[in-house]
Design an enzyme around this catalytic site. Sequence first.
Site, mmCIF file in Angstrom:
data_model
loop_
_atom_site.group_PDB
_atom_site.id
_atom_site.type_symbol
_atom_site.label_atom_id
_atom_site.label_comp_id
_atom_site.label_asym_id
_atom_site.label_seq_id
_atom_site.Cartn_x
_atom_site.Cartn_y
_atom_site.Cartn_z
ATOM 1 N N CYS A 1 142.179 -71.379 -8.871
ATOM 2 C CA CYS A 1 141.615 -71.805 -7.588
ATOM 3 C C CYS A 1 142.619 -72.622 -6.771
ATOM 4 C CB CYS A 1 140.391 -72.690 -7.801
ATOM 5 S SG CYS A 1 139.323 -72.182 -9.122
ATOM 6 N N ASP A 2 143.232 -73.597 -7.409
ATOM 7 C CA ASP A 2 144.005 -74.590 -6.658
ATOM 8 C C ASP A 2 145.515 -74.385 -6.717
ATOM 9 O OD1 ASP A 2 141.571 -75.734 -6.075
ATOM 10 O OD2 ASP A 2 141.631 -77.104 -7.771
ATOM 11 N N CYS B 1 141.301 -76.090 -12.373
ATOM 12 C CA CYS B 1 141.263 -74.643 -12.152
ATOM 13 C C CYS B 1 142.548 -74.176 -11.471
ATOM 14 C CB CYS B 1 140.027 -74.308 -11.312
ATOM 15 S SG CYS B 1 139.887 -72.581 -10.886
HETATM 16 C C1 LIG Z 1 137.546 -78.199 -8.728
HETATM 17 C C2 LIG Z 1 137.100 -76.780 -8.827
HETATM 18 C C3 LIG Z 1 137.553 -75.869 -7.900
HETATM 19 C C4 LIG Z 1 137.137 -74.543 -7.976
HETATM 20 N N1 LIG Z 1 137.580 -73.681 -7.019
HETATM 21 C C5 LIG Z 1 137.177 -72.399 -7.045
HETATM 22 C C6 LIG Z 1 137.628 -71.484 -6.051
HETATM 23 O O1 LIG Z 1 138.393 -71.830 -5.148
HETATM 24 N N2 LIG Z 1 137.189 -70.209 -6.142
HETATM 25 C C7 LIG Z 1 136.350 -69.778 -7.138
HETATM 26 O O2 LIG Z 1 135.967 -68.603 -7.126
HETATM 27 N N3 LIG Z 1 135.930 -70.630 -8.099
HETATM 28 C C8 LIG Z 1 136.310 -71.916 -8.076
HETATM 29 N N4 LIG Z 1 135.899 -72.768 -9.065
HETATM 30 C C9 LIG Z 1 135.014 -72.265 -10.119
HETATM 31 C C10 LIG Z 1 133.560 -72.146 -9.583
HETATM 32 O O3 LIG Z 1 133.214 -73.298 -8.867
HETATM 33 C C11 LIG Z 1 132.569 -71.920 -10.735
HETATM 34 O O4 LIG Z 1 132.947 -70.787 -11.469
HETATM 35 C C12 LIG Z 1 131.158 -71.714 -10.179
HETATM 36 O O5 LIG Z 1 130.739 -72.835 -9.433
HETATM 37 C C13 LIG Z 1 130.140 -71.460 -11.304
HETATM 38 O O6 LIG Z 1 128.890 -71.319 -10.712
HETATM 39 P P1 LIG Z 1 127.503 -71.518 -11.509
HETATM 40 O O7 LIG Z 1 126.433 -71.403 -10.487
HETATM 41 O O8 LIG Z 1 127.476 -70.613 -12.679
HETATM 42 O O9 LIG Z 1 127.545 -72.991 -12.108
HETATM 43 P P2 LIG Z 1 127.854 -74.390 -11.430
HETATM 44 O O10 LIG Z 1 128.616 -74.247 -10.183
HETATM 45 O O11 LIG Z 1 128.430 -75.226 -12.513
HETATM 46 O O12 LIG Z 1 126.418 -74.940 -11.025
HETATM 47 C C14 LIG Z 1 125.520 -75.397 -11.995
HETATM 48 C C15 LIG Z 1 124.438 -76.211 -11.315
HETATM 49 O O13 LIG Z 1 123.426 -76.516 -12.279
HETATM 50 C C16 LIG Z 1 122.995 -77.850 -12.090
HETATM 51 N N5 LIG Z 1 122.431 -78.359 -13.343
HETATM 52 C C17 LIG Z 1 123.026 -78.470 -14.559
HETATM 53 N N6 LIG Z 1 122.147 -78.980 -15.441
HETATM 54 C C18 LIG Z 1 120.969 -79.195 -14.777
HETATM 55 C C19 LIG Z 1 119.709 -79.727 -15.126
HETATM 56 N N7 LIG Z 1 119.428 -80.153 -16.363
HETATM 57 N N8 LIG Z 1 118.752 -79.799 -14.174
HETATM 58 C C20 LIG Z 1 118.988 -79.383 -12.905
HETATM 59 N N9 LIG Z 1 120.187 -78.871 -12.516
HETATM 60 C C21 LIG Z 1 121.156 -78.783 -13.437
HETATM 61 C C22 LIG Z 1 124.272 -78.596 -11.674
HETATM 62 O O14 LIG Z 1 123.952 -79.792 -10.974
HETATM 63 C C23 LIG Z 1 124.922 -77.543 -10.758
HETATM 64 O O15 LIG Z 1 124.471 -77.700 -9.439
HETATM 65 C C24 LIG Z 1 136.275 -74.113 -9.024
HETATM 66 C C25 LIG Z 1 135.828 -75.033 -9.968
HETATM 67 C C26 LIG Z 1 136.240 -76.351 -9.880
HETATM 68 C C27 LIG Z 1 135.740 -77.319 -10.904
#
Ligand SMILES: Cc1cc2nc3c(=O)[nH]c(=O)nc-3n(C[C@H](O)[C@H](O)[C@H](O)COP(=O)(O)OP(=O)(O)OC[C@H]3O[C@@H](n4cnc5c(N)ncnc54)[C@H](O)[C@@H]3O)c2cc1C
Length: 324
Positions: free
Chosen positions: A134-135, A131
Site C-alpha cells: 500500500c505505502d 503494508c
Molecule cells: C495503514 C494501512 C494502509 C493500507 N492501505 C491500503 C491500500 O492503500 N490499499 C489497499 O487495498 N489496502 C490497504 N490496506 C489493507 C486494507 O485496509 C485491508 O485489507 C482492509 O481494510 C480489510 O478490510 P476488512 O473489511 O476485511 O477488515 P477491516 O478493515 O480490518 O475492518 C474490520 C472492522 O471490524 C470492526 N470490528 C472488529 N471487531 C469488532 C467487534 N467486536 N465489534 C464491532 N466491530 C468490530 C473494526 O472496528 C473494523 O471497522 C491498508 C492497511 C493498513 C493497516
Amino acid sequence: METYDLIIIGGGPAGLAAGLYAARRNLKVIILSEMLGGQMSWAPSVENYPGSKPISGLKLAEIMKKQAKKFGCKVKLEKVVGLNLKDEIKTVRTTEKEYSSKSVLIATGSHYKKLEAEGEDKFIGRGVSYCATCDGPCFKDKKVAVIGGSDTAVRSAIYLSEIASETYLIHRRDQLRAEEVNQKRLEESKVKIIWNSVVEKIEGDKLVKKIIIKDVNTNETKELDIDGIFIEIGEIPTTEIMKAAGVEINEKNFIKVDSNFQTNLPGVFAAGDVTGSFAQIVVAAAEGAEAATNAYLYLRGGVYGEKKPADYGEKKWKKQPRIE
Ligand SMILES: Cc1cc2nc3c(=O)[nH]c(=O)nc-3n(C[C@H](O)[C@H](O)[C@H](O)COP(=O)(O)OP(=O)(O)OC[C@H]3O[C@@H](n4cnc5c(N)ncnc54)[C@H](O)[C@@H]3O)c2cc1C
C-alpha cells in the site's frame, strides 16, 4: 430487541460492501462496527482502488457508508461483545444493546501486530507503515527499513528495494523464517540485512527521521537514519468472540469459510481479512459483496428468489494460501 434479516459485524470495506449488496436485495440489514472503515481508514492515500482517484481511506469509507445507507442499510458504531450463533435465530450483543437476526456476516478484519516500540503510534501514517504494497510507492528514492524475518517481511524488503534508495531488513534473530526461494532472492537484491537487532525507538518531527536499534547479543544501540519503517511481524485476526461462539477457525486463527463464504455454522458467513484473504480493500469489498449475496440466498432458500432450497453441497473449505 431489534430484529434483522442480516447483521454484519465490522464496518471495514468487507462489511460496508456487504451492507450495500444486502440492502439492494431488500434485506433488513445493519452493520455494527466499533469504528468506521476498519484498517482502510488508516491509509493516508488509497491509490489502488479501481476506478477511484487517490483518496484517503477514511473518505473512501465515508463514501461506502453513504452508498450502503442510501439503499437502506443501517450503520451503528457499537462494539459486539457477545454472540449466540448456533440457533436459527442468532443474537448479537453489543456494549449498548442486543439484536437478533436470521443470518450474520462476520467482517471483523485483522489487526497488524505492533512492535510496541516507543514512537510507533505517534508516526503511524507518517513513516510507520504495516503494508508495503500500500505505502511503498510513497518512499521512492527514500531510505526504509523493514522489520521481521518472515516471507512477508522478506518479500516486502525486496519490493521496497526496487523503489527506495536504501532498504534495510532488521531481524531479531540470526536467521530468517522465510522460504529458501525468497532468501535467495533477498541475497540477490540490494537489501542490507541487520541481524540480531530490535527497534527500540522511532524518532522524527512531523515525519520519521531515524530509528534506534539494539543488538540483542551485545545490548549496544545505534541510530539509523530512515524515512520509512515497515513493520511486518504478522497480524492477528479479530476472531476471539466468534471462536467462543463456535465458529471454526484455522491454525492461524482465520475464520474458515466454504466457497460460499459460509462458516461451519448455518447462516453465519465471513468475508475479508478475517478469512485470511489477500489483505486489500478491493478483495475485502468483493468478498463482502459475495458473502452478502450468499446470505440472501440462504435466507430466501433458493437461487435469486427461486423456491428451491439452497444446496450448499458438501463443505469445500475455501483454499487459503494467504497471499502476503
Ligand atoms: C495503514 C494501512 C494502509 C493500507 N492501505 C491500503 C491500500 O492503500 N490499499 C489497499 O487495498 N489496502 C490497504 N490496506 C489493507 C486494507 O485496509 C485491508 O485489507 C482492509 O481494510 C480489510 O478490510 P476488512 O473489511 O476485511 O477488515 P477491516 O478493515 O480490518 O475492518 C474490520 C472492522 O471490524 C470492526 N470490528 C472488529 N471487531 C469488532 C467487534 N467486536 N465489534 C464491532 N466491530 C468490530 C473494526 O472496528 C473494523 O471497522 C491498508 C492497511 C493498513 C493497516
